[in-house]
Design an enzyme around this catalytic site. Structure first.
Site, PDB file in Angstrom:
ATOM      1  N   HIS A 114       0.818  -1.219   0.000  1.00 25.27           N
ATOM      2  CA  HIS A 114       0.000   0.000   0.000  1.00 25.27           C
ATOM      3  C   HIS A 114       0.851   1.268   0.000  1.00 25.27           C
ATOM      4  O   HIS A 114       0.344   2.346  -0.284  1.00 25.27           O
ATOM      5  CB  HIS A 114      -0.938   0.000   1.220  1.00 25.27           C
ATOM      6  CG  HIS A 114      -2.040  -1.018   1.107  1.00 25.27           C
ATOM      7  ND1 HIS A 114      -3.337  -0.690   0.801  1.00 25.27           N
ATOM      8  CD2 HIS A 114      -2.021  -2.370   1.227  1.00 25.27           C
ATOM      9  CE1 HIS A 114      -4.075  -1.780   0.756  1.00 25.27           C
ATOM     10  NE2 HIS A 114      -3.291  -2.816   1.008  1.00 25.27           N
TER      11      HIS A 114
ATOM     12  N   ASP B  32       3.523   9.510  -0.974  1.00 25.23           N
ATOM     13  CA  ASP B  32       2.334   8.767  -0.542  1.00 25.23           C
ATOM     14  C   ASP B  32       2.104   7.616  -1.511  1.00 25.23           C
ATOM     15  O   ASP B  32       2.266   7.806  -2.728  1.00 25.23           O
ATOM     16  CB  ASP B  32       1.113   9.709  -0.575  1.00 25.23           C
ATOM     17  CG  ASP B  32       0.140   9.447   0.556  1.00 25.23           C
ATOM     18  OD1 ASP B  32       0.065   8.291   0.998  1.00 25.23           O
ATOM     19  OD2 ASP B  32      -0.533  10.395   0.985  1.00 25.23           O
TER      20      ASP B  32
HETATM   21  C1  GDG Z   1      -2.101   3.871   3.261  1.00 25.47           C
HETATM   22  C2  GDG Z   1      -1.088   4.555   2.350  1.00 25.47           C
HETATM   23  C3  GDG Z   1      -2.770   4.492   0.501  1.00 25.47           C
HETATM   24  C4  GDG Z   1      -8.994  10.110   7.379  1.00 25.47           C
HETATM   25  N1  GDG Z   1      -9.369  10.869   8.409  1.00 25.47           N
HETATM   26  C5  GDG Z   1     -10.539  10.399   8.865  1.00 25.47           C
HETATM   27  C6  GDG Z   1     -10.891   9.310   8.072  1.00 25.47           C
HETATM   28  N2  GDG Z   1      -9.918   9.154   7.172  1.00 25.47           N
HETATM   29  C7  GDG Z   1      -9.882   8.106   6.149  1.00 25.47           C
HETATM   30  C8  GDG Z   1      -9.968   8.710   4.778  1.00 25.47           C
HETATM   31  C9  GDG Z   1      -9.239   7.687   3.917  1.00 25.47           C
HETATM   32  C10 GDG Z   1      -8.235   7.083   4.890  1.00 25.47           C
HETATM   33  O1  GDG Z   1      -8.628   7.432   6.205  1.00 25.47           O
HETATM   34  C11 GDG Z   1      -6.818   7.625   4.667  1.00 25.47           C
HETATM   35  O2  GDG Z   1      -6.307   7.042   3.514  1.00 25.47           O
HETATM   36  P1  GDG Z   1      -4.978   7.523   2.791  1.00 25.47           P
HETATM   37  O3  GDG Z   1      -4.891   6.809   1.503  1.00 25.47           O
HETATM   38  O4  GDG Z   1      -5.021   8.992   2.603  1.00 25.47           O
HETATM   39  O5  GDG Z   1      -3.760   7.266   3.770  1.00 25.47           O
HETATM   40  P2  GDG Z   1      -3.100   6.103   4.737  1.00 25.47           P
HETATM   41  O6  GDG Z   1      -3.928   5.882   5.929  1.00 25.47           O
HETATM   42  O7  GDG Z   1      -1.722   6.590   4.988  1.00 25.47           O
HETATM   43  O8  GDG Z   1      -3.054   4.740   3.906  1.00 25.47           O
HETATM   44  C12 GDG Z   1      -1.811   5.387   1.291  1.00 25.47           C
HETATM   45  C13 GDG Z   1      -3.661   3.693   1.428  1.00 25.47           C
HETATM   46  O9  GDG Z   1      -2.895   2.980   2.397  1.00 25.47           O
HETATM   47  C14 GDG Z   1      -4.511   2.684   0.655  1.00 25.47           C
HETATM   48  O10 GDG Z   1      -3.715   1.820  -0.070  1.00 25.47           O
HETATM   49  O11 GDG Z   1      -3.570   5.313  -0.323  1.00 25.47           O
HETATM   50  O12 GDG Z   1      -0.876   5.982   0.426  1.00 25.47           O
HETATM   51  O13 GDG Z   1      -0.216   5.382   3.124  1.00 25.47           O
HETATM   52  O14 GDG Z   1     -10.100   6.676   3.492  1.00 25.47           O
HETATM   53  O15 GDG Z   1     -11.325   8.865   4.454  1.00 25.47           O
HETATM   54  N3  GDG Z   1     -12.029   8.626   8.245  1.00 25.47           N
HETATM   55  C15 GDG Z   1     -12.864   9.056   9.255  1.00 25.47           C
HETATM   56  N4  GDG Z   1     -12.546  10.074  10.091  1.00 25.47           N
HETATM   57  C16 GDG Z   1     -11.396  10.776   9.931  1.00 25.47           C
HETATM   58  O16 GDG Z   1     -11.122  11.703  10.702  1.00 25.47           O
HETATM   59  N5  GDG Z   1     -14.033   8.398   9.420  1.00 25.47           N
END
Ligand code: GDG
Length: 504
Positions: A176, A389
């Site tokens: 990821h 990222d």
């Molecule tokens: C890893 C990789 C890759 C965020 N704040 C809240 C909340 N979120 C949810 C978002 C989104 C998720 O969390 C964050 O996803 P990201 O992709 O931005 O980042 P990582 O957690 O670092 O994930 C990344 C991912 O894996 C998937 O392969 O894209 O690059 O680092 O879904 O909506 N959800 C809620 N409250 C929040 O305050 N409910």
């Protein structure tokens, strides 16, 4: 094709990840209760797990003996429609395997931040032991013919551990986070063992062609006898007598569900409430987990630079930065939080007007789903500027929730999402403070026609390549014989494009 499908349908799908998609907490009476974790990965895998009678294996999120949770795991699994199996980890294992090797070596190194690595050899030993524990659990609960899909950087050694235990089932792996260039990967003291361990999988999936290219280059440098061939989404490597497939599978979100929820009356009302608080002002939004890879301090400096160099924008923009608590046990994250809060205080102290405009609204907390979607819908500009990222799902969620298609995404060229959204987003180098400030100014003044055209392009691409497409393409790549069915998905950057050739 029919024969392949039948074979795939017969196979159970076993998903293995560091964390189970549930959190377990004790209720007032001392009994364990399971709370489902949301997230696109769970949603996307659910239909496949239910159809095939699958299973999810992972750490239940509490130190200690998973057998204590047996009942809670069984009843949560019955409710979810697939089995759950817990892997117990001790507090010491969590410390060295999770906080240590995973999050103080692999996480910074794979995000190009080598100076933050703590290459403690004890971390590596525990990482190997814990990956062995996961392999024991997989072996105990699976049968030959199951397809085992292992997720992410915590579990890169599991295939090697399974082969050592005589397991012959087909094994897939999806990373990821980014895969680093050889310059960085070579710094890892355990580089060869780890690379060989990855080559024990039958299919290795990366987020982008750039990550896959880095992996291919590392393999060519470290394992000279491995031949890698092919074009398109999936390549093939000859490793001794085995064939290992190596693909780029950009992860995505459940577009339909996000769009529907964003259009609901509750979200609409909450977004309108935010607009009422900000009359005549454009709302700029940043939402990130607390993490040094997300580039939050530089982003705040870019916003300060905007207010400094373009004073006419003062009082016409408000920046809402949400930081979601994460990995609070690691000292680096404490330092980062203080740095962010000092910068917010400094910028607000410099530009705020008594009883009036406050340039930065800062929230350090978890948002509810409703709040998150309302923020996405209300924001005129999303400012997503990670230093690096894997993908960044927030960028895709923001576009999907912007149902009026009347807003602008400013996106770091070092987010995996840039290789798909580069034709619609304003791409920036997150280290270029003035460049980011200029992009905000450009987004602020962009004509409605351009905003719509850019947003529509991105939304179409996300709809076409949603998370169901992602699961389907990964699983098909594992079973299909004919790789010509896997051209590079349309609209995504090609193998020979580098981040420096992106159109700006
Ligand atoms: C890893 C990789 C890759 C965020 N704040 C809240 C909340 N979120 C949810 C978002 C989104 C998720 O969390 C964050 O996803 P990201 O992709 O931005 O980042 P990582 O957690 O670092 O994930 C990344 C991912 O894996 C998937 O392969 O894209 O690059 O680092 O879904 O909506 N959800 C809620 N409250 C929040 O305050 N409910």
């Amino acid at each position: 094709m029919r024969a392949e499908k039948t074979r795939a349908e017969r196979e159970r799908l076993i998903v293995v990840s560091n964390r189970l998609p549930f959190t377990f907490k004790k209720d007032g009476a001392g009994a364990w209760r399971a709370e489902p974790g949301g997230g696109g990965l769970v949603t996307a895998l659910l239909p496949v797990l239910r159809d095939r009678g699958g299973m999810w294996i992972g750490w239940p999120g509490t130190a200690g003996d998973a057998s204590e949770l047996k009942e809670a795991l069984a009843s949560a699994g019955t409710g979810a429609g697939y089995r759950l199996e817990g892997v117990s980890l001790t507090a010491d294992e969590m410390d060295k395997f999770y906080l240590g090797f995973s999050n103080q070596i692999i996480w910074p190194l794979f995000h190009d931040l080598q100076s933050l690595c703590n290459f403690d050899p004890a971390y590596w030993r525990t990482y190997c032991e814990v990956n062995g524990k996961f392999a024991d659990a997989v072996k105990a609960h699976t049968a030959p013919g199951d397809f085992i899909w292992i997720h992410d950087y915590h579990l890169m050694n599991v295939a090697a551990e399974l082969r050592r235990r005589g397991v012959t089932s087909r094994l897939g792996f999806f990373l990821h986070i980014p895969f680093p260039s050889p310059d960085l990967f070579m710094k890892l003291p355990w580089r060869l063992t780890l690379l060989q361990a990855l080559l024990e999988f039958d299919l290795i999936g990366f987020q982008t062609v750039l990550d896959r290219r880095n992996f291919v280059q590392c393999t060519r440098m470290l394992a000279k006898d491995v031949q890698i061939e092919g074009r398109g989404q999936v390549l093939e490597a000859r490793v001794g007598k085995r064939t290992v497939r190596i693909g780029a599978f950009p992860i995505s979100i459940d577009y339909g569900a996000f769009q529907r929820r964003a259009a609901s009356p509750e979200v609409t009302a909450k977004a309108q409430e935010l607009h009422r608080l900000l009359p005549e002002r454009k709302l700029i939004l940043g939402i990130d987990r607390l993490d040094y890879t997300k580039g939050i301090p530089l982003r705040l400096k870019a916003f300060e630079n905007l207010l400094e160099r373009y004073p006419e924008l003062r009082e016409h923009v408000s920046f809402l930065q949400v930081v979601v608590p994460s990995r609070e046990d690691i000292p680096e994250y404490h330092r980062l939080r203080s740095e962010i809060e000092q910068l917010v205080g400094h910028i607000n102290g410099r530009f705020a007007r008594p009883g009036g405009w406050v340039p930065i609204w800062y929230e350090y907390r978890n948002l509810s789903r409703l709040e998150l979607l309302a923020y996405y819908r209300a924001a005129h500009i999303a400012l997503i500027t990670p230093l690096k990222d894997g993908m960044n799902l927030v960028a895709k969620e923001y576009c999907t929730c912007s149902i009026e298609e009347d807003c602008v995404l400013i996106l770091s060229e070092f987010a995996g999402a840039a290789s798909q959204l580069y034709r619609g987003a304003l791409l920036v180098n997150p280290y270029d403070i003035e460049g980011v400030a200029d992009a905000i100014r450009r987004a602020y003044g962009m004509h409605a026609e351009e905003r719509h055209a850019r947003m529509r392009r991105m939304r179409n691409s996300i709809r076409e390549h949603d998370v169901f497409w992602w699961v389907d393409s990964f699983l098909r790549a594992a079973i299909t014989r004919d790789l010509s069915a896997f051209p590079q998905p349309e609209g995504h950057l090609e193998e020979d494009a580098s981040e420096y050739q992106l159109p700006f």
